[in-house]
Motif scaffolding. Structure first.
Motif, PDB file in Angstrom:
ATOM      1  N   THR A 286       0.311  -5.716 -13.521  1.00  0.00           N
ATOM      2  CA  THR A 286       0.388  -4.490 -12.932  1.00  0.00           C
ATOM      3  C   THR A 286      -0.460  -3.374 -13.696  1.00  0.00           C
ATOM      4  OG1 THR A 286       2.314  -3.773 -13.804  1.00  0.00           O
ATOM      5  CG2 THR A 286       2.648  -4.916 -11.809  1.00  0.00           C
ATOM      6  N   PHE A 287      -0.975  -2.631 -13.025  1.00  0.00           N
ATOM      7  CA  PHE A 287      -1.894  -1.507 -13.469  1.00  0.00           C
ATOM      8  C   PHE A 287      -1.088  -0.494 -14.399  1.00  0.00           C
ATOM      9  CE2 PHE A 287      -4.252   2.449 -13.200  1.00  0.00           C
ATOM     10  CZ  PHE A 287      -5.585   2.150 -13.795  1.00  0.00           C
TER      11      PHE A 287
ATOM     12  N   GLU B 291      -7.597  10.395  -7.006  1.00  0.00           N
ATOM     13  CA  GLU B 291      -7.019  10.422  -8.335  1.00  0.00           C
ATOM     14  C   GLU B 291      -6.642  11.795  -8.468  1.00  0.00           C
ATOM     15  OE1 GLU B 291      -5.388   9.389 -11.986  1.00  0.00           O
ATOM     16  OE2 GLU B 291      -5.623   8.133 -10.273  1.00  0.00           O
TER      17      GLU B 291
ATOM     18  N   GLU C  49       2.216   7.242  -8.889  1.00  0.00           N
ATOM     19  CA  GLU C  49       1.790   6.035  -8.083  1.00  0.00           C
ATOM     20  C   GLU C  49       2.438   6.538  -6.776  1.00  0.00           C
ATOM     21  OE1 GLU C  49      -0.122   3.558  -8.981  1.00  0.00           O
ATOM     22  OE2 GLU C  49      -0.162   5.067 -10.633  1.00  0.00           O
TER      23      GLU C  49
ATOM     24  N   ASP D 143      -3.984  -1.972  -8.480  1.00  0.00           N
ATOM     25  CA  ASP D 143      -4.910  -0.728  -9.008  1.00  0.00           C
ATOM     26  C   ASP D 143      -5.313  -0.034  -7.759  1.00  0.00           C
ATOM     27  OD1 ASP D 143      -6.569   1.017  -9.862  1.00  0.00           O
ATOM     28  OD2 ASP D 143      -7.698  -0.307 -10.839  1.00  0.00           O
TER      29      ASP D 143
END
Length: 169
Positions: free
Chosen positions: A31-32, A91, A59, A77
């Protein structure tokens, strides 16, 4: 920083209340973010691997700010499904969104902006937001999540970090 089950419960209840499913199960793929897998608009959480519970809000912010059609394409991701500029904008929105969520939930921003994340700039983000700098607010406002002070006054609502909606339509 020690975390309690209560803070995780608070965050998960909020995330689910805005329409993002959260499933607790073992994650058997890389996982990221440790212990969290974004999968088609759902947060999969592995409690044993979860290193920083505040990552749940960040997230979730990625899912919340995504265009609805993109949510179904998200896996792992979350920046990987978008072209560079779009991923950067999302982001920025996820960072501001997660700060607003901290304020809304009464959670110390250091829970989300922890020392292991944000490319070493976690303290800087906390300083920016707690000092009143409206970092990344214009892009959140553009997407219809909140208003800056002037627009909030014109619309009769509170300015960021108050949110007028939590999910992108």
């Amino acid at each position: 920083m020690p975390y309690t089950a209560d803070i995780i419960t608070t965050m998960v209840q909020f995330i689910e209340s805005i329409g993002i499913p959260v499933v607790f199960e073992t994650i058997n793929e890389p996982t990221f973010v440790p212990g969290i897998l974004v999968n088609k608009g759902t947060l999969i959480v592995d409690r044993k691997q979860l290193s920083y519970p505040g990552d749940l809000l960040h997230e979730a912010g990625h899912i919340a700010v995504a265009i609805p059609a993109d949510r179904q394409l998200m896996h792992g991701d979350v920046g990987a499904i978008s072209e560079k500029g779009k991923a950067d904008g999302e982001e920025m929105m996820a960072i501001a969104w997660s700060y607003a969520a901290c304020v809304y939930l009464g959670i110390d921003p250091a829970v989300v902006f922890h020392s292991a994340g944000y490319k070493g700039a976690a303290d800087w983000y906390i300083e920016q937001y707690t000092s009143g700098t409206m970092l990344y607010v214009p892009v959140l406002q553009w997407a219809g999540f909140c208003y800056d002070a002037a627009a909030a006054a014109n619309n009769g609502v509170q300015p960021f970090p108050h949110m007028i909606r939590w999910m992108r339509a």
